[in-house]
Every structure is written in C-alpha cells, then in structure tokens.
Scaffold this motif. Structure first.
Motif, short mmCIF file in Angstrom:
data_model
loop_
_atom_site.label_atom_id
_atom_site.label_comp_id
_atom_site.label_asym_id
_atom_site.label_seq_id
_atom_site.Cartn_x
_atom_site.Cartn_y
_atom_site.Cartn_z
N TYR A 114 0.86 -1.18 0.00
CA TYR A 114 0.00 0.00 0.00
C TYR A 114 0.90 1.24 0.00
O TYR A 114 1.88 1.31 0.75
CB TYR A 114 -0.86 0.04 1.26
CG TYR A 114 -2.03 -0.92 1.29
CD1 TYR A 114 -1.89 -2.25 0.92
CD2 TYR A 114 -3.28 -0.49 1.74
CE1 TYR A 114 -2.96 -3.13 0.97
CE2 TYR A 114 -4.35 -1.36 1.80
CZ TYR A 114 -4.19 -2.69 1.42
OH TYR A 114 -5.26 -3.55 1.48
N VAL A 115 0.55 2.22 -0.81
CA VAL A 115 1.30 3.48 -0.84
C VAL A 115 0.33 4.64 -0.65
O VAL A 115 -0.78 4.61 -1.18
CB VAL A 115 2.09 3.65 -2.16
CG1 VAL A 115 3.18 2.59 -2.27
CG2 VAL A 115 1.17 3.58 -3.37
N PRO A 116 0.72 5.63 0.13
CA PRO A 116 -0.18 6.77 0.38
C PRO A 116 -0.32 7.65 -0.85
O PRO A 116 0.61 7.78 -1.66
CB PRO A 116 0.51 7.52 1.52
CG PRO A 116 1.96 7.18 1.36
CD PRO A 116 2.00 5.77 0.86
N ILE A 117 -1.50 8.24 -0.99
CA ILE A 117 -1.74 9.16 -2.09
C ILE A 117 -2.62 10.31 -1.58
O ILE A 117 -3.48 10.09 -0.71
CB ILE A 117 -2.42 8.46 -3.29
CG1 ILE A 117 -2.44 9.36 -4.52
CG2 ILE A 117 -3.83 7.98 -2.93
CD1 ILE A 117 -2.91 8.65 -5.79
N SER A 118 -2.40 11.48 -2.10
CA SER A 118 -3.25 12.63 -1.80
C SER A 118 -3.96 13.05 -3.07
O SER A 118 -3.33 13.21 -4.12
CB SER A 118 -2.41 13.80 -1.27
OG SER A 118 -3.20 14.98 -1.24
N ILE A 119 -5.26 13.20 -2.98
CA ILE A 119 -5.99 13.82 -4.09
C ILE A 119 -6.70 15.07 -3.57
O ILE A 119 -7.80 15.41 -3.98
CB ILE A 119 -6.96 12.85 -4.79
CG1 ILE A 119 -7.97 12.27 -3.83
CG2 ILE A 119 -6.20 11.74 -5.47
CD1 ILE A 119 -9.07 11.50 -4.56
N SER A 120 -6.02 15.74 -2.64
CA SER A 120 -6.57 16.95 -2.04
C SER A 120 -6.45 18.13 -2.99
O SER A 120 -5.77 18.06 -4.03
CB SER A 120 -5.81 17.28 -0.75
OG SER A 120 -4.53 17.79 -1.04
N SER A 121 -7.10 19.20 -2.62
CA SER A 121 -7.06 20.42 -3.41
C SER A 121 -5.64 20.97 -3.55
O SER A 121 -5.35 21.74 -4.47
CB SER A 121 -7.95 21.48 -2.75
OG SER A 121 -9.25 20.99 -2.54
N GLU A 122 -4.74 20.57 -2.64
CA GLU A 122 -3.38 21.11 -2.64
C GLU A 122 -2.41 20.28 -3.49
O GLU A 122 -1.25 20.67 -3.65
CB GLU A 122 -2.86 21.17 -1.20
CG GLU A 122 -3.70 22.10 -0.32
CD GLU A 122 -3.22 22.13 1.11
OE1 GLU A 122 -2.28 21.37 1.43
OE2 GLU A 122 -3.78 22.88 1.92
#
Length: 229
Positions: free
Chosen positions: A25-33
């Motif tokens: 598992y690898v972390p991912i951000s799909i945030s506005s930033e």
C-alpha cells in the motif's frame, strides 16, 4: 471510540484482496493542494485511471490509499455535491479510498450482518454500496463499502451474516461506480441516522466536527501508517 477501535485487533485488518500485503500500500493525496492533479482532466474517469496506474507503478505499489478528512476539488464536477453557497459545498471526504484494479475482491471488516445495500446512481455517487452492521462488546457500529460492481448487490439479503475476511463483493469500473477510476470507498459510521444503503461520504466544512465524531478514521482499524500521509 478511537480507543475502542484500537482494542478490536492488534493486527492489520484487510478490506480488500487479502493476498495484497499492507507493505504494497502506498499513500496518495488527491486533495485540493496536490498540484499533480492540475496535469490532467479531473472530470475524466479515463484520465484518473491513467493517473492512478502511473502513480502505483512509480511508487512500486499495488494499492494507493488515503483521503480521510481530505478537502477535494474533484466533487466540483457533480451537482450531487455542489450547493448554491460555498458554505454548503460538500468537498471534505469522510472515509478512505483504496485505489486498485476493478474486480478486486472486497472483504468484510469484521463479523457482522448486512444492514442494507443500494445502487446509488447519482453522477459521482457510490454506485453499488453495501453497509454492514457490527456488534462488539455491546457496541454497535457500521462499515460502508462503496463503488462496487453491480453483481456485488445481487443475491444478497438484509440480515445475512458475514464473517471477518469474507468476500462480500468486488470493485466496479467507471461505468457503474459513479464515473471514477476503480477504488473502494471505505467508511466507519457510529450512527446511520436512519440511512439505508447510503450515508454521506463527503461533507461541508461547517459540518466536519459532527461527521468526524460519527465517522472515525478507518485507518485506526486497518493500521496503515497514517504518518505517511
């Protein structure tokens, strides 16, 4: 509630294909930033899928995870989330997403029963969804599994018993999952508030404290390293 969740299991709990180790598992951000999201059309499920595939390959992972209380712009594409005022705009994510291949098996978090299920067909919505009810040490809470395949909600019944780790469904593709790249939306809920086969997975900023208390961080049970996010 967080301490109660921590006490349930000392080992990580899988909610997708048990052959995929947590190490993959690898972390991912799909945030506005996340400026990476400006490099493609976020309204296109095809381009989302290409982005996720590329991200996993680049990071040598099989599952990209994250998103709890993350503010996202992706919901702007759908009237289902957009409101007349910015104050009521629903763009804060209340569960976690596990991005991986369509057809990946989805597993029951813990022993329990099927509380409800439904195909939530709004654009950008969950698509086929299952909610399980769990009772542990006289405490009742629920787990929600969204963006499943159509077949996942066929031939199941309310009240049907499930066991921890049992396959309860499979991830759907963009044609049925609300027009997203394949992924599991996984959410914990203390009080369903009368909802059936559905529960808000995204809220407005003004409602965050209520939903944060009612929807604790699922990573507490999955025991994925939140420090990576």
């Amino acid at each position: 509630m967080e301490n109660f969740l921590k006490s349930i299991s000392k080992q990580p709990i899988n909610v997708i294909d048990e052959s995929i180790l947590i190490d993959n598992y690898v972390p991912i951000s799909i945030s506005s930033e996340n400026t990476d999201l400006q490099s493609f059309d976020i309204s296109s499920s095809k381009e989302w899928e290409e982005y996720i595939t590329s991200y996993l390959k680049k990071n040598n992972g099989k599952v990209a995870y994250g998103g709890y209380l993350e503010k996202r712009d992706i919901y702007n594409r759908s009237k289902h989330f957009s409101k007349e005022s910015e104050e009521n705009q629903r763009n804060i994510h209340l569960g976690i997403d596990l991005w991986c291949n369509a057809g990946t098996s989805v597993l029951a978090l813990l022993d329990g029963e099927i509380h409800s299920f439904k195909n939530n067909t709004n654009f950008g919505d969950y698509g086929p969804t299952i909610i399980l009810k769990h009772t542990i040490n006289n405490k009742v809470f629920y787990s929600l599994y969204g963006h499943l395949s159509i077949n996942s909600i066929k031939d199941i019944t309310i009240g049907q018993k499930v066991r921890k780790g049992e396959v309860i469904g499979f991830l759907g593709d963009s044609s049925v999952n609300g027009d997203y790249a394949p992924h599991l939306h996984f959410q914990l809920i203390i009080d369903l508030g009368g909802n059936f086969g559905d529960y808000p997975g995204v809220c407005a900023k003004k409602d965050v404290e209520f939903y944060k208390n009612n929807c604790p961080n699922p990573l507490t049970l999955l025991k994925i390293n939140t420090m990576d996010l």
